[in-house]
Design an enzyme around this catalytic site. Sequence first.
Site, PDB file in Angstrom:
ATOM      1  N   GLY A  23      -2.500  -0.889  -8.452  1.00 20.00           N
ATOM      2  CA  GLY A  23      -1.539   0.329  -8.565  1.00 20.00           C
ATOM      3  C   GLY A  23      -0.887   0.435  -9.763  1.00 20.00           C
ATOM      4  O   GLY A  23       0.154   0.870 -10.008  1.00 20.00           O
ATOM      5  N   ASN A  25      -1.358   2.701 -11.880  1.00 21.82           N
ATOM      6  CA  ASN A  25      -1.127   4.026 -12.386  1.00 21.82           C
ATOM      7  C   ASN A  25      -0.096   4.670 -12.065  1.00 21.82           C
ATOM      8  O   ASN A  25       0.396   5.712 -12.422  1.00 21.82           O
ATOM      9  CB  ASN A  25      -2.262   4.698 -12.022  1.00 21.82           C
ATOM     10  CG  ASN A  25      -2.463   4.892 -10.540  1.00 21.82           C
ATOM     11  OD1 ASN A  25      -2.606   3.847  -9.473  1.00 21.82           O
ATOM     12  ND2 ASN A  25      -2.048   6.159  -9.790  1.00 21.82           N
ATOM     13  N   GLY A  27       4.486   4.571 -10.587  1.00 20.36           N
ATOM     14  CA  GLY A  27       5.397   3.713 -10.386  1.00 20.36           C
ATOM     15  C   GLY A  27       5.999   2.550 -10.747  1.00 20.36           C
ATOM     16  O   GLY A  27       5.950   2.285 -12.026  1.00 20.36           O
ATOM     17  N   GLY A  29       4.013  -0.206 -10.772  1.00 22.34           N
ATOM     18  CA  GLY A  29       2.853  -0.643 -11.528  1.00 22.34           C
ATOM     19  C   GLY A  29       2.782  -0.164 -12.881  1.00 22.34           C
ATOM     20  O   GLY A  29       2.284  -0.939 -13.671  1.00 22.34           O
ATOM     21  N   SER A 152       9.510  -6.685   0.204  1.00 23.45           N
ATOM     22  CA  SER A 152      10.288  -5.618   0.183  1.00 23.45           C
ATOM     23  C   SER A 152      11.641  -5.864   0.890  1.00 23.45           C
ATOM     24  O   SER A 152      11.433  -6.873   1.561  1.00 23.45           O
ATOM     25  CB  SER A 152       9.805  -4.227   0.906  1.00 23.45           C
ATOM     26  OG  SER A 152      10.732  -3.479   1.313  1.00 23.45           O
ATOM     27  N   TYR A 179       5.112  -1.478   8.430  1.00 22.21           N
ATOM     28  CA  TYR A 179       5.398  -1.460   7.012  1.00 22.21           C
ATOM     29  C   TYR A 179       6.225  -2.718   6.716  1.00 22.21           C
ATOM     30  O   TYR A 179       5.811  -3.852   6.014  1.00 22.21           O
ATOM     31  CB  TYR A 179       6.372  -0.606   6.474  1.00 22.21           C
ATOM     32  CG  TYR A 179       6.342  -0.595   4.970  1.00 22.21           C
ATOM     33  CD1 TYR A 179       5.627  -0.457   3.816  1.00 22.21           C
ATOM     34  CD2 TYR A 179       7.855  -0.666   4.428  1.00 22.21           C
ATOM     35  CE1 TYR A 179       5.960  -0.821   2.503  1.00 22.21           C
ATOM     36  CE2 TYR A 179       8.258  -1.028   3.302  1.00 22.21           C
ATOM     37  CZ  TYR A 179       7.252  -0.941   2.169  1.00 22.21           C
ATOM     38  OH  TYR A 179       7.621  -1.200   0.910  1.00 22.21           O
TER      39      TYR A 179
HETATM   40  N1  LIG Z   1       9.792   1.948  -4.661  1.00 22.42           N
HETATM   41  C1  LIG Z   1      10.564   1.034  -3.728  1.00 22.42           C
HETATM   42  O1  LIG Z   1      11.781   1.361  -3.561  1.00 22.42           O
HETATM   43  C2  LIG Z   1       9.910  -0.024  -3.077  1.00 22.42           C
HETATM   44  C3  LIG Z   1      10.753  -0.716  -2.498  1.00 22.42           C
HETATM   45  C4  LIG Z   1      10.074  -1.902  -1.926  1.00 22.42           C
HETATM   46  C5  LIG Z   1       8.833  -2.460  -1.993  1.00 22.42           C
HETATM   47  N2  LIG Z   1       8.069  -1.513  -2.878  1.00 22.42           N
HETATM   48  C6  LIG Z   1       6.718  -2.004  -3.386  1.00 22.42           C
HETATM   49  O2  LIG Z   1       6.407  -1.826  -4.544  1.00 22.42           O
HETATM   50  C7  LIG Z   1       4.945  -1.730  -4.782  1.00 22.42           C
HETATM   51  C8  LIG Z   1       4.947  -0.568  -5.598  1.00 22.42           C
HETATM   52  O3  LIG Z   1       4.984   0.733  -4.989  1.00 22.42           O
HETATM   53  P1  LIG Z   1       5.732   1.883  -5.982  1.00 22.42           P
HETATM   54  O4  LIG Z   1       6.837   1.924  -5.429  1.00 22.42           O
HETATM   55  O5  LIG Z   1       5.592   1.773  -7.422  1.00 22.42           O
HETATM   56  O6  LIG Z   1       5.076   3.212  -5.246  1.00 22.42           O
HETATM   57  P2  LIG Z   1       3.969   4.302  -5.877  1.00 22.42           P
HETATM   58  O7  LIG Z   1       4.715   4.758  -7.040  1.00 22.42           O
HETATM   59  O8  LIG Z   1       3.614   4.947  -4.695  1.00 22.42           O
HETATM   60  O9  LIG Z   1       2.928   3.204  -6.313  1.00 22.42           O
HETATM   61  C9  LIG Z   1       2.126   2.715  -5.424  1.00 22.42           C
HETATM   62  C10 LIG Z   1       0.658   2.244  -5.947  1.00 22.42           C
HETATM   63  O10 LIG Z   1      -0.024   1.819  -5.243  1.00 22.42           O
HETATM   64  C11 LIG Z   1      -1.638   2.517  -5.041  1.00 22.42           C
HETATM   65  N3  LIG Z   1      -2.285   2.353  -3.920  1.00 22.42           N
HETATM   66  C12 LIG Z   1      -1.956   2.759  -2.783  1.00 22.42           C
HETATM   67  N4  LIG Z   1      -2.882   2.451  -1.921  1.00 22.42           N
HETATM   68  C13 LIG Z   1      -3.970   1.836  -2.535  1.00 22.42           C
HETATM   69  C14 LIG Z   1      -5.346   1.371  -2.311  1.00 22.42           C
HETATM   70  N5  LIG Z   1      -5.943   1.605  -1.097  1.00 22.42           N
HETATM   71  N6  LIG Z   1      -5.875   0.877  -3.181  1.00 22.42           N
HETATM   72  C15 LIG Z   1      -5.416   0.714  -4.484  1.00 22.42           C
HETATM   73  N7  LIG Z   1      -4.185   1.248  -4.844  1.00 22.42           N
HETATM   74  C16 LIG Z   1      -3.581   1.620  -3.929  1.00 22.42           C
HETATM   75  C17 LIG Z   1      -1.146   3.980  -5.499  1.00 22.42           C
HETATM   76  O11 LIG Z   1      -2.257   4.515  -6.030  1.00 22.42           O
HETATM   77  P3  LIG Z   1      -2.291   6.164  -5.995  1.00 22.42           P
HETATM   78  O12 LIG Z   1      -1.554   6.404  -7.125  1.00 22.42           O
HETATM   79  O13 LIG Z   1      -3.596   6.604  -6.060  1.00 22.42           O
HETATM   80  O14 LIG Z   1      -1.834   6.673  -4.596  1.00 22.42           O
HETATM   81  C18 LIG Z   1      -0.123   3.710  -6.684  1.00 22.42           C
HETATM   82  O15 LIG Z   1      -0.948   3.354  -7.753  1.00 22.42           O
HETATM   83  C19 LIG Z   1       4.550  -1.422  -3.162  1.00 22.42           C
HETATM   84  O16 LIG Z   1       3.893  -2.850  -2.816  1.00 22.42           O
HETATM   85  C20 LIG Z   1       5.762  -1.374  -2.437  1.00 22.42           C
HETATM   86  O17 LIG Z   1       5.595  -1.611  -1.441  1.00 22.42           O
HETATM   87  C21 LIG Z   1       8.616  -0.617  -3.473  1.00 22.42           C
END
Ligand SMILES: NC(=O)c1ccc[n+]([C@@H]2O[C@H](COP(=O)([O-])OP(=O)(O)OC[C@H]3O[C@@H](n4cnc5c(N)ncnc54)[C@H](OP(=O)(O)O)[C@@H]3O)[C@@H](O)[C@H]2O)c1
Length: 307
Positions: A23, A25, A27, A29, A152, A179
């Site tokens: 991931g 690409n 947020g 990541g 999380s 989740y």
């Molecule tokens: N943001 C928060 O407040 C928060 C809080 C707690 C935990 N987290 C954790 O942080 C991590 C990163 O999330 P983020 O907040 O950065 O959200 P994000 O911006 O939505 O990024 C999520 C990433 O995961 C990728 N992804 C989703 N499904 C996938 C699949 N089937 N195969 C490969 N890649 C996939 C997405 O790809 P696409 O771009 O193609 O959709 C995107 O690159 C997650 O594990 C999330 O549970 C985040």
Amino acid sequence: MASQKWIVSNMPDLSGKTIIVTGGNSGLGFEAVKAFVSKNADVIIACRSLDRGEKAKKEIIRFFPNAQITVMELDLSSIQSIYSFAAKFKKNFVRLDVLLNNAGIMMVPYGMTLDGFEQQLGTNHLGHFALTGLLLEFLRKTPGSRVVNVSSLAHKQGKIDFANLLYVGGKGYTPLKAYGQSKLANLLFTYELQRYFEKNNIDCKALVAHPGVSDTNLFVHIAPKWVMKLIRPVFKRLTQPASMGVLPELRASVDPEAKGSDFFGPDGKYETKGYPVLVRSNAASLDRESAAKLWEASEKLTGVIYN
Ligand SMILES: NC(=O)c1ccc[n+]([C@@H]2O[C@H](COP(=O)([O-])OP(=O)(O)OC[C@H]3O[C@@H](n4cnc5c(N)ncnc54)[C@H](OP(=O)(O)O)[C@@H]3O)[C@@H](O)[C@H]2O)c1
């Protein structure tokens, strides 16, 4: 620990290190890839859309023209895609210093992965379980390697329901429950993986991080677009930017003082924002029996056996 306010400049030089960011690409990541290349690592953006991956690479190269970034396709909701990714990686790389299992989906409506798993557990836990297992050989041969999982605060709402792990047919499904289950699974997996490394004398550490509440694309399923637009100013105040939210993941990935099973999260009130420090996960995440049972179920479901 070296510093309370741990920031990107605390990261050591990463020349010669190879790092996979799932991931990468979007947020957190995306921010992780930026930080790793700023310290000269060779980074693989493992993403389900090559277009989005290439776009992210292009954006990062604008800031870091010498960045070593490879974009590779990985769909964590498909075991076949995970196998292809692992095979391609093994062909093209010689080491794996950090596997940052960052990708995830949150609170999506009920749905299944290509292999018939409930999609939050399937993507967030089972996909990463399979990926890690398939890359084990590389983690083994790279001295001091690390696997970092991303959990999380929502793990505290989670419960592993072994009788209905996959919410078959949507029975008992709520987006939050599923989740929470997947994010609790990330912790149980981390701690069991660390025990596995120790038992097998593998020079690799398993660590885990959570980003508090960070402003990323993750929230798209929380409310309709127009509502999100309306509450944007409040949302911004309640969250921290992704560049802050990623710090616990980065610290778990590269802080030389970090130990196996360490859990990093923000130091602010209720751990929603702030600089990365060691935090505690809940009692359920420390349950060894559940961890062993989840491991066994994960091997059975994915067909990826750790040996
Ligand atoms: N943001 C928060 O407040 C928060 C809080 C707690 C935990 N987290 C954790 O942080 C991590 C990163 O999330 P983020 O907040 O950065 O959200 P994000 O911006 O939505 O990024 C999520 C990433 O995961 C990728 N992804 C989703 N499904 C996938 C699949 N089937 N195969 C490969 N890649 C996939 C997405 O790809 P696409 O771009 O193609 O959709 C995107 O690159 C997650 O594990 C999330 O549970 C985040």
